[in-house]
Design a protein around this motif. Structure first.
Motif, PDB file in Angstrom:
ATOM      1  N   LEU A  43       5.372  29.899 -10.440  1.00  0.00           N
ATOM      2  CA  LEU A  43       4.411  31.013 -10.466  1.00  0.00           C
ATOM      3  C   LEU A  43       5.113  32.334 -10.153  1.00  0.00           C
ATOM      4  N   ASN A  44       6.081  32.267  -9.235  1.00  0.00           N
ATOM      5  CA  ASN A  44       6.826  33.477  -8.856  1.00  0.00           C
ATOM      6  C   ASN A  44       7.673  34.010 -10.004  1.00  0.00           C
ATOM      7  N   GLN A  99       6.668  34.012 -13.062  1.00  0.00           N
ATOM      8  CA  GLN A  99       5.724  34.300 -14.156  1.00  0.00           C
ATOM      9  C   GLN A  99       5.191  35.725 -14.021  1.00  0.00           C
ATOM     10  N   ASP A 100       4.966  36.402 -15.128  1.00  0.00           N
ATOM     11  CA  ASP A 100       4.325  37.721 -15.064  1.00  0.00           C
ATOM     12  C   ASP A 100       2.830  37.558 -14.784  1.00  0.00           C
ATOM     13  N   TRP A 101       2.349  38.262 -13.758  1.00  0.00           N
ATOM     14  CA  TRP A 101       0.919  38.159 -13.456  1.00  0.00           C
ATOM     15  C   TRP A 101       0.140  39.278 -14.148  1.00  0.00           C
ATOM     16  N   ASN A 102       0.885  40.274 -14.639  1.00  0.00           N
ATOM     17  CA  ASN A 102       0.210  41.403 -15.297  1.00  0.00           C
ATOM     18  C   ASN A 102      -0.090  41.111 -16.762  1.00  0.00           C
ATOM     19  N   PRO A 144      -2.824  35.045 -19.566  1.00  0.00           N
ATOM     20  CA  PRO A 144      -2.268  33.705 -19.758  1.00  0.00           C
ATOM     21  C   PRO A 144      -2.232  33.350 -21.247  1.00  0.00           C
ATOM     22  N   ASP A 146      -6.286  30.347 -15.899  1.00  0.00           N
ATOM     23  CA  ASP A 146      -5.301  31.339 -15.449  1.00  0.00           C
ATOM     24  C   ASP A 146      -3.898  30.732 -15.335  1.00  0.00           C
ATOM     25  N   VAL A 147      -2.909  31.589 -15.168  1.00  0.00           N
ATOM     26  CA  VAL A 147      -1.517  31.108 -15.169  1.00  0.00           C
ATOM     27  C   VAL A 147      -1.248  30.122 -14.026  1.00  0.00           C
ATOM     28  N   PHE A 148      -1.833  30.373 -12.886  1.00  0.00           N
ATOM     29  CA  PHE A 148      -1.626  29.491 -11.734  1.00  0.00           C
ATOM     30  C   PHE A 148      -2.080  28.068 -12.091  1.00  0.00           C
TER      31      PHE A 148
END
Ligand code: PMP
Length: 360
Positions: A46-47, A49-52, A55, A241-243
């Motif tokens: 997750l770290n 991965q882009d959160w902005n 997904p 979501d990505v998580f």
């Protein structure tokens, strides 16, 4: 003008106690958290991965890992934000207002809730007196329903439908049959092999139970590719979501810890069943899931529920008239199950002394 539809105003609020008890055995969750090393792997990915960024629209890696776990081709798989979202998407995609949706009762409350929300005509088919699936009643209901949906093992009874009955329904049914295998890991029975023969069969599963992911919301559906494609049209984009995508992949790729916990829960289920069964006036229903429904003769479930809760133990109680003398307990860790059994026996012996206050 009424701003809200009548069918929605008629719904009761969805309520379930979620906090405040030392021992929580009311929502059929796994008592085991995701193992430390897998949590670390998930956080690490997750770290990176882009959160902005949104997904993936099609969570390809996740779908492929679900495919490997289920031994099912990827084009026949759709993932969703919990199986609840998938139930909603299936009904939105297949049912018009006033179409008949057949469910079993007692059963999982989300099916009639979503059915009522879209204005469908929900037909409840009662389970038989032993809470088994009623073959003639189901076949009769299938005659004019647009969609039939039930869980096997069924929640809250833990009972399973025979695969031959599913096939009998499918051989006559023109509508969509949705078989919810949320508790499949605990029953080890699936009808996924029937999908090839019957294009109107879809199966849904969840990561909320055996996979310890209830807090992250991930479920999936298996079906023929054109049905999956069509149901996808009725689903909002980006709902996973990505998580959740990453956690789902990691867990699906590391199923050994899940399998170990499932074995433990199944053996505990058998132990808890036997312990409940020998208590006078208590009648547990044999379960193929990670919970047990049990009757307390001549006593309201609510009374016992409250006494258990006062001792910090949360189980499930029901409003349904047919279940007024019943409680459902989720199988926890061996220690949690011991605490529940010990306290429950105490409550029951107290009741035998002074009889149940409100005879049901
Ligand atoms: N189906 C059944 C039969 C269930 O019991 C539950 C959860 N209680 C669900 C689906 C919902 O699962 P999810 O958390 O994936 O929405």
């Amino acid at each position: 003008m009424n701003l809200i539809k009548e069918s929605v105003l008629r719904l009761n609020e969805y309520k379930v106690a979620q906090k405040g008890a030392r021992i929580k055995l009311n929502q059929n969750e796994s008592p085991y958290g995701v193992p430390e090393e897998l949590r670390a792997q998930i956080i690490d990915r997750l770290n990176r991965q882009d959160w902005n960024r949104y997904p993936a629209l099609e969570p390809e890696a996740l779908i492929n890992s679900i495919g490997r776990y289920c031994q099912f081709p990827a084009p026949g798989i759709m993932a969703g934000n919990g199986s609840n979202e998938i139930i909603q998407a299936i009904m939105l995609a297949s049912c018009n207002t006033t179409d008949k949706v057949a469910v079993v009762t007692p059963g999982f409350s989300i099916y009639p809730r979503v059915g009522a929300t879209i204005g469908a005509n929900v037909i409840a088919v009662p389970l038989d007196r032993d809470f088994q699936f009623d073959a003639p009643a189901l076949i009769a209901a299938a005659l004019d329903a647009r969609l039939m949906i039930f869980a096997t093992p069924n929640n809250p009874t833990g009972t399973v439908i025979d695969a031959t009955l599913i096939e009998e329904i499918l051989s006559r049914f023109r509508g969509m049959l949705v078989v919810d295998e949320a508790y499949f890991e605990f029953s080890r029975i699936s009808v996924q092999n029937l999908i090839k023969k019957y294009p109107n069969l879809v199966i849904i599963r969840t990561m909320s139970k055996a996979f310890s992911m209830a807090g992250l919301r991930l479920g999936y559906m298996l079906g023929q590719p054109d049905i999956v494609k069509a149901v996808n049209l009725a689903r909002l984009p980006f709902s996973i979501d990505v998580f959740t995508q990453i956690a789902g992949e990691v867990l699906m790729e590391n199923v050994e810890s899940v399998a170990k916990h499932v074995d433990e829960i199944i053996s505990e289920r058998e132990r808890v069943f036997l312990e409940l069964d020998i208590i006078e006036g208590v009648n547990p229903i044999p379960s193929s899931a990670n919970f047990i429904l049990f009757e307390i003769e001549n006593c309201r479930g609510m009374e016992v529920y409250e006494e258990l809760l006062n001792a910090g133990i949360l189980v499930r109680v029901f409003n349904d008239h047919r279940l007024k003398n019943y409680l459902r307990v989720t199988i926890g860790t061996p220690g949690e199950n011991d605490s529940f059994l010990e306290r429950f026996k105490m409550v029951m012996s107290g009741k035998r002394g002074r009889k149940c206050e409100s005879r049901a």
